[in-house]
Motif scaffolding. Sequence first.
Motif, PDB file in Angstrom:
ATOM      1  N   UNK A 114      60.743  18.796  29.132  1.00 48.14           N
ATOM      2  CA  UNK A 114      59.155  18.004  29.040  1.00 48.14           C
ATOM      3  C   UNK A 114      58.480  19.089  28.446  1.00 48.14           C
ATOM      4  N   UNK A 115      58.509  20.601  28.915  1.00 43.59           N
ATOM      5  CA  UNK A 115      57.665  21.056  27.190  1.00 43.59           C
ATOM      6  C   UNK A 115      58.300  20.798  26.512  1.00 43.59           C
ATOM      7  N   UNK A 116      59.388  20.309  25.891  1.00 45.01           N
ATOM      8  CA  UNK A 116      59.349  20.950  24.123  1.00 45.01           C
ATOM      9  C   UNK A 116      59.335  19.365  23.678  1.00 45.01           C
ATOM     10  N   UNK A 117      59.203  17.539  24.987  1.00 45.85           N
ATOM     11  CA  UNK A 117      58.843  16.428  24.262  1.00 45.85           C
ATOM     12  C   UNK A 117      57.297  17.019  24.204  1.00 45.85           C
ATOM     13  N   UNK A 118      56.596  17.709  24.975  1.00 46.57           N
ATOM     14  CA  UNK A 118      54.803  16.983  25.579  1.00 46.57           C
ATOM     15  C   UNK A 118      54.734  18.474  23.870  1.00 46.57           C
ATOM     16  N   UNK A 119      55.153  19.225  23.825  1.00 45.52           N
ATOM     17  CA  UNK A 119      54.576  19.853  22.135  1.00 45.52           C
ATOM     18  C   UNK A 119      54.499  19.548  20.892  1.00 45.52           C
ATOM     19  N   UNK A 120      56.068  18.651  20.911  1.00 37.59           N
ATOM     20  CA  UNK A 120      56.402  18.223  19.684  1.00 37.59           C
ATOM     21  C   UNK A 120      55.155  16.829  19.256  1.00 37.59           C
ATOM     22  N   UNK A 121      55.447  16.109  20.611  1.00 33.03           N
ATOM     23  CA  UNK A 121      54.044  15.187  20.780  1.00 33.03           C
ATOM     24  C   UNK A 121      52.356  15.815  20.203  1.00 33.03           C
ATOM     25  N   UNK A 122      52.690  17.205  20.847  1.00 39.21           N
ATOM     26  CA  UNK A 122      51.289  17.478  20.516  1.00 39.21           C
ATOM     27  C   UNK A 122      51.095  17.931  19.023  1.00 39.21           C
ATOM     28  N   UNK A 123      52.432  18.393  18.474  1.00 37.51           N
ATOM     29  CA  UNK A 123      52.026  18.992  17.291  1.00 37.51           C
ATOM     30  C   UNK A 123      51.536  17.784  15.779  1.00 37.51           C
ATOM     31  N   UNK A 124      52.965  16.725  16.753  1.00 36.51           N
ATOM     32  CA  UNK A 124      52.797  15.757  15.832  1.00 36.51           C
ATOM     33  C   UNK A 124      50.609  15.088  15.710  1.00 36.51           C
ATOM     34  N   UNK A 167      57.517  26.970  15.102  1.00 42.14           N
ATOM     35  CA  UNK A 167      57.853  27.778  16.773  1.00 42.14           C
ATOM     36  C   UNK A 167      59.144  27.059  17.849  1.00 42.14           C
ATOM     37  N   UNK A 168      58.502  25.609  17.167  1.00 45.17           N
ATOM     38  CA  UNK A 168      59.363  25.024  18.304  1.00 45.17           C
ATOM     39  C   UNK A 168      60.487  23.895  17.300  1.00 45.17           C
ATOM     40  N   UNK A 169      60.454  24.316  16.020  1.00 47.84           N
ATOM     41  CA  UNK A 169      61.453  24.021  15.938  1.00 47.84           C
ATOM     42  C   UNK A 169      63.438  23.864  15.591  1.00 47.84           C
ATOM     43  N   UNK A 170      63.343  25.182  16.562  1.00 44.80           N
ATOM     44  CA  UNK A 170      64.641  25.250  16.889  1.00 44.80           C
ATOM     45  C   UNK A 170      64.940  26.183  18.316  1.00 44.80           C
ATOM     46  N   UNK A 171      63.526  25.509  18.945  1.00 43.35           N
ATOM     47  CA  UNK A 171      63.589  25.605  20.339  1.00 43.35           C
ATOM     48  C   UNK A 171      64.680  25.139  20.896  1.00 43.35           C
ATOM     49  N   UNK A 172      65.301  23.935  21.192  1.00 47.76           N
ATOM     50  CA  UNK A 172      66.875  23.880  21.227  1.00 47.76           C
ATOM     51  C   UNK A 172      67.663  24.119  21.812  1.00 47.76           C
ATOM     52  N   UNK A 173      68.372  24.868  20.743  1.00 44.66           N
ATOM     53  CA  UNK A 173      69.130  26.414  20.593  1.00 44.66           C
ATOM     54  C   UNK A 173      68.853  27.463  21.388  1.00 44.66           C
TER      55      UNK A 173
END
Length: 255
Positions: A114-124, A167-173
């Motif tokens: 959830x956090x990753x999706x929100x932050x990726x959307x914010x970056x975009x 910072x968010x690029x490798x967050x899933x790993x």
Amino acid sequence: MKSITHIFISHAVLLALFGGAVLALAQEEADTETTATTPTDRQAVMQENIEARQEQREEVRETRQENVATRQEQMEGRREAMEEKQEERQEMMEERRAQLQARVQERITNLAANMSNRMEAAVTRMEDINDRFASRLEKLEEAGVDTSEAAAALASAQLSVNAAKAGIADIDDAVASAVGAEDVRAAWAEVKTTFGEVRDHLRTAHSELRAAVAVLKAAVQEAELGRGSSAAVRSDNSDNETGPEEDAESTETTN
């Protein structure tokens, strides 16, 4: 007379014979008693008594040993039973720990997604706002507005957006490693730190973009371009429904 004398003589002979037999028997018994009480016989009796006592002591010792062995077996049985119960409790604890670990992993995975999706959307969204704002700067610069300060503020905002994106690029790993770690909570704390850093970069980018908008407004006013240029700051083309200020406010609300 001869008959009576003969009878007396016969009786005397019989008595003599009987007396001799009694004496012989008495002598034999005496000899037997004497033989039974010789030192050799007494030693044999003592030896038999000693051996009997030794046998009794041996029986007592064997009985004690059997009792000790029985107690040891009982103690061993109780110890084995305690160890089995301890193993069962340990297995139950490990099972509960595994179940708790699975629940924690699932919760962390869902939260991180959830956090990753929100932050990726914010970056975009921030990148889109910066691109649109850069396009407006070009048009206003062509119209004679000094956009140098606004462009510098926009460049700084873009650097913050780039930092958030990195910072968010490798967050899933990082999340996957945390979920699979032995200490999930400690590993998740490190990932949360990364999320916090990304959020700070986005907030900084938002603030810098607002500063760029304010600087551009001041530049437009100084150029005395009138309402037409002010409208250009607020709206680019007819297909854009919101300006950079509204977009920035939307991004801040999301974060």
